[in-house]
Design a protein around this motif. Structure first.
Motif, mmCIF file in Angstrom:
data_model
loop_
_atom_site.group_PDB
_atom_site.id
_atom_site.type_symbol
_atom_site.label_atom_id
_atom_site.label_comp_id
_atom_site.label_asym_id
_atom_site.label_seq_id
_atom_site.Cartn_x
_atom_site.Cartn_y
_atom_site.Cartn_z
ATOM 1 N N ALA A 347 46.312 -0.331 23.873
ATOM 2 C CA ALA A 347 47.144 0.838 24.149
ATOM 3 C C ALA A 347 48.097 0.568 25.309
ATOM 4 C CB ALA A 347 46.260 2.045 24.452
ATOM 5 N N MET A 348 47.593 -0.082 26.346
ATOM 6 C CA MET A 348 48.443 -0.400 27.491
ATOM 7 C C MET A 348 49.545 -1.372 27.095
ATOM 8 S SD MET A 348 45.381 -0.665 30.331
ATOM 9 C CE MET A 348 46.408 -0.944 31.779
ATOM 10 N N ASP A 349 49.210 -2.337 26.222
ATOM 11 C CA ASP A 349 50.237 -3.267 25.733
ATOM 12 C C ASP A 349 51.305 -2.524 24.933
ATOM 13 O OD1 ASP A 349 49.088 -5.478 26.883
ATOM 14 O OD2 ASP A 349 48.002 -6.098 25.082
ATOM 15 N N ALA A 350 50.883 -1.540 24.138
ATOM 16 C CA ALA A 350 51.842 -0.777 23.328
ATOM 17 C C ALA A 350 52.803 0.004 24.220
ATOM 18 C CB ALA A 350 51.089 0.176 22.395
ATOM 19 N N ILE A 351 52.297 0.563 25.310
ATOM 20 C CA ILE A 351 53.168 1.294 26.241
ATOM 21 C C ILE A 351 54.137 0.330 26.919
ATOM 22 C CG2 ILE A 351 53.208 2.684 28.344
ATOM 23 C CD1 ILE A 351 50.480 3.815 27.497
ATOM 24 N N GLY A 352 53.634 -0.836 27.322
ATOM 25 C CA GLY A 352 54.510 -1.841 27.932
ATOM 26 C C GLY A 352 55.605 -2.289 26.982
ATOM 27 N N THR A 353 55.262 -2.462 25.698
ATOM 28 C CA THR A 353 56.259 -2.859 24.696
ATOM 29 C C THR A 353 57.325 -1.784 24.531
ATOM 30 O OG1 THR A 353 54.637 -4.203 23.503
ATOM 31 C CG2 THR A 353 56.591 -3.509 22.283
ATOM 32 N N ALA A 354 56.892 -0.514 24.522
ATOM 33 C CA ALA A 354 57.856 0.583 24.399
ATOM 34 C C ALA A 354 58.819 0.591 25.584
ATOM 35 C CB ALA A 354 57.123 1.912 24.305
ATOM 36 N N ARG A 355 58.324 0.349 26.772
ATOM 37 C CA ARG A 355 59.194 0.316 27.947
ATOM 38 C C ARG A 355 60.226 -0.811 27.820
ATOM 39 N NH1 ARG A 355 55.889 -0.172 33.258
ATOM 40 N NH2 ARG A 355 57.918 0.382 34.162
ATOM 41 N N GLU A 356 59.780 -1.962 27.349
ATOM 42 C CA GLU A 356 60.709 -3.089 27.179
ATOM 43 C C GLU A 356 61.773 -2.763 26.131
ATOM 44 O OE1 GLU A 356 58.436 -6.511 26.227
ATOM 45 O OE2 GLU A 356 57.404 -6.607 28.170
ATOM 46 N N ARG A 357 61.352 -2.166 25.024
ATOM 47 C CA ARG A 357 62.298 -1.858 23.954
ATOM 48 C C ARG A 357 63.346 -0.852 24.412
ATOM 49 N NH1 ARG A 357 57.818 -1.358 19.038
ATOM 50 N NH2 ARG A 357 57.751 -3.596 18.531
ATOM 51 N N ILE A 358 62.914 0.176 25.126
ATOM 52 C CA ILE A 358 63.862 1.172 25.613
ATOM 53 C C ILE A 358 64.834 0.531 26.601
ATOM 54 C CG2 ILE A 358 64.080 3.301 26.954
ATOM 55 C CD1 ILE A 358 61.404 4.177 25.672
ATOM 56 N N GLY A 359 64.320 -0.392 27.427
ATOM 57 C CA GLY A 359 65.181 -1.117 28.357
ATOM 58 C C GLY A 359 66.200 -1.990 27.657
ATOM 59 N N LEU A 360 65.903 -2.377 26.411
ATOM 60 C CA LEU A 360 66.817 -3.206 25.625
ATOM 61 C C LEU A 360 67.675 -2.372 24.678
ATOM 62 C CD1 LEU A 360 64.371 -6.142 24.797
ATOM 63 C CD2 LEU A 360 66.291 -6.190 26.395
ATOM 64 N N ASN A 361 67.743 -1.061 24.950
ATOM 65 C CA ASN A 361 68.617 -0.143 24.222
ATOM 66 C C ASN A 361 68.149 0.199 22.810
ATOM 67 O OD1 ASN A 361 70.481 0.210 26.332
ATOM 68 N ND2 ASN A 361 71.586 -1.639 25.752
ATOM 69 N N VAL A 362 66.867 0.002 22.516
ATOM 70 C CA VAL A 362 66.325 0.537 21.271
ATOM 71 C C VAL A 362 66.327 2.057 21.380
ATOM 72 C CG1 VAL A 362 64.231 0.702 19.850
ATOM 73 C CG2 VAL A 362 64.902 -1.497 20.842
ATOM 74 N N ALA A 367 61.196 3.884 19.536
ATOM 75 C CA ALA A 367 60.247 3.110 20.353
ATOM 76 C C ALA A 367 59.015 3.939 20.687
ATOM 77 C CB ALA A 367 60.941 2.652 21.636
ATOM 78 N N LEU A 368 59.211 5.222 20.968
ATOM 79 C CA LEU A 368 58.080 6.090 21.309
ATOM 80 C C LEU A 368 57.182 6.322 20.105
ATOM 81 C CD1 LEU A 368 59.888 8.743 23.543
ATOM 82 C CD2 LEU A 368 58.369 6.912 24.302
ATOM 83 N N GLU A 369 57.765 6.480 18.923
ATOM 84 C CA GLU A 369 56.951 6.693 17.726
ATOM 85 C C GLU A 369 56.101 5.465 17.414
ATOM 86 O OE1 GLU A 369 59.865 9.881 15.387
ATOM 87 O OE2 GLU A 369 59.854 7.754 14.817
ATOM 88 N N ALA A 370 56.713 4.276 17.516
ATOM 89 C CA ALA A 370 55.946 3.047 17.279
ATOM 90 C C ALA A 370 54.815 2.911 18.287
ATOM 91 C CB ALA A 370 56.868 1.833 17.349
ATOM 92 N N MET A 371 55.082 3.276 19.529
ATOM 93 C CA MET A 371 54.047 3.223 20.566
ATOM 94 C C MET A 371 52.939 4.221 20.284
ATOM 95 S SD MET A 371 54.355 4.596 24.483
ATOM 96 C CE MET A 371 54.289 6.275 23.836
ATOM 97 N N ALA A 372 53.306 5.465 19.981
ATOM 98 C CA ALA A 372 52.315 6.516 19.822
ATOM 99 C C ALA A 372 51.365 6.229 18.678
ATOM 100 C CB ALA A 372 53.013 7.859 19.616
ATOM 101 N N ILE A 373 51.849 5.589 17.621
ATOM 102 C CA ILE A 373 50.961 5.255 16.512
ATOM 103 C C ILE A 373 49.873 4.293 16.972
ATOM 104 C CG2 ILE A 373 50.904 3.989 14.312
ATOM 105 C CD1 ILE A 373 53.588 5.321 13.649
ATOM 106 N N SER A 374 50.187 3.441 17.945
ATOM 107 C CA SER A 374 49.198 2.510 18.484
ATOM 108 C C SER A 374 48.241 3.165 19.470
ATOM 109 C CB SER A 374 49.908 1.335 19.172
ATOM 110 O OG SER A 374 50.754 0.643 18.274
ATOM 111 N N LEU A 375 48.494 4.414 19.845
ATOM 112 C CA LEU A 375 47.656 5.105 20.833
ATOM 113 C C LEU A 375 46.640 6.054 20.185
ATOM 114 C CD1 LEU A 375 50.313 6.048 23.566
ATOM 115 C CD2 LEU A 375 48.953 3.956 23.360
ATOM 116 N N ARG A 376 46.497 5.979 18.862
ATOM 117 C CA ARG A 376 45.592 6.903 18.185
ATOM 118 C C ARG A 376 44.147 6.712 18.669
ATOM 119 N NH1 ARG A 376 47.141 5.518 12.148
ATOM 120 N NH2 ARG A 376 47.484 3.514 13.196
#
Length: 379
Positions: A347-362, A367-376
């Motif tokens: 879950a922590m990795d998924a949040i870190g990935t979302a932060r990176e993606r948003i920083g890269l203009n995704v 990015a949040l939806e992809a992250m949230a699915i990993s936080l179930r």
């Protein structure tokens, strides 16, 4: 009293900068201050500028110290971009400014609070000015880490590393400087993970505390795909709400002041062409600022969310480490019972990935939806 009084938990860095302000042999023309968000990079940079301009090297009481710290000293220029990056045009202006000799003090000091936002072309435009400095000109660059600064710039700067200050130091600062009661100051310092600026806001703004509670509460409520999509939408809405609330009044005030300066009638239905072009330029700047602020708010929300999984992992490990969300212990305990250490790390990795993606203009919502699915959380 000292000009360094608000630079907390940074004894080694302060000692280095104090020595440079007092001893020309320890001085250099370019400094790079790095440290995690909230460590006080810009506070330290302004304090250093005060110590350089002060006849007593940082007394904290004289006019030189006070004006350097608040950014009004004639020879201290503070550049804090409100956009996503520092453009080459602004960098060229800074290079030209650095060639001017100090007018009232012993040094001309140029502070760039967001050196990590220099584009490659902007860094190239500054390189010659930093590489071949004018006597009595000092550059102070601030960034989260060395890797965030273009290598040609960082290789020509002296590095000073700041660290995250301890909770008690942040709480004491809020109590002493802002008059916050100690229980609230300690809560704010913990919840902000020792980010001084955010801790001050949490301590003084009830709406900010409510929004943070809403964010961390998402951790235990995501069980299915529908919950994940809803949580992502909630996170995006919280960030948009805070960004809009922060910008609306300021944007209207800036527009009003611009019209007054240009001698235009604010109530007119249409404006002359030269007025409209000025207003369009202001709107572009405000839009860039709003985009950056929205991303910063969203990133901070993700850091808050990350802290819940971090606390649950601490409970699993049994380590004697303080919890960030001590005031929400039942929720953290429930999450620790529902997810094992491996799931929490994922879950922590998924949040870190979302932060990176948003920083890269995704697109943030994707990015949040992809992250949230990993936080179930298993039911």
């Amino acid at each position: 009293m000292s000009v360094w009084r608000d630079v907390i938990g940074q004894d080694a860095a302060v000692a280095t900068l104090q020595r440079a302000a007092q001893d020309r042999a320890a001085m250099t023309h370019a400094w790079l201050l790095t440290g995690p968000p909230g460590s006080g990079r810009s506070v330290a940079a302004r304090a250093f500028a005060g110590a350089l301009e002060c006849p007593q090297h940082g007394c904290g009481d004289c006019r030189e110290c006070r004006t350097a710290v608040d950014g009004t000293h004639a020879d201290v220029d503070v550049i804090a971009t409100e956009g996503l990056s520092i453009k080459v045009e602004q960098a060229r202006e800074l290079a030209a400014m650095s060639a001017l000799r100090p007018s009232v003090g012993p040094w001309r000091v140029i502070i760039i609070e967001d050196a990590d936002r220099l584009t490659e072309r902007a860094a190239d435009a500054l390189l010659k000015a930093i590489e071949e400095p004018v006597a009595r000109t000092v550059w102070i660059l601030c960034a989260p880490s060395l890797e965030d600064v273009v290598i040609t710039i960082r290789s020509r700067s002296r590095h000073v590393r700041l660290r995250t200050p301890p909770v008690e130091a942040v709480a004491e600062l809020l109590h002493r400087r802002d008059g916050v009661e100690m229980p609230m100051a300690r809560y704010a310092a913990r919840a902000a993970q020792c980010h001084v600026g955010l801790a001050r806001r949490l301590a003084r703004d009830e709406d900010a505390r409510v929004r943070r509670t809403d964010v961390i509460g998402l951790a235990g409520r995501i069980h299915g795909v529908g919950d994940a999509i809803g949580a992502a939408a909630d996170l995006a809405a919280i960030a948009e709400q805070e960004s809009t609330a922060a910008a609306a009044e300021r944007d209207a005030g800036e527009r009003q002041r611009l019209l007054e300066v240009l001698g235009a009638d604010p109530s007119a239905r249409t404006q002359p062409p030269h007025i409209r072009s000025q207003l369009s330029g202001l709107e572009r700047e405000q839009k860039a600022r709003a985009t950056r602020h929205s991303r910063d708010v969203l990133d901070r929300s993700l850091v808050d969310l990350l802290s819940v999984y971090r606390d649950a992992l601490v409970l699993h490990s049994g380590a004697a480490i303080g919890l960030v969300n001590q005031d929400s212990l039942p929720m953290v305990q429930a999450l620790a019972r529902s997810m094992g250490p491996d799931q929490l790390l994922q879950a922590m990795d998924a949040i870190g990935t979302a932060r990176e993606r948003i920083g890269l203009n995704v697109a943030p919502l994707l990015a949040l939806e992809a992250m949230a699915i990993s936080l179930r959380v298993p039911r």
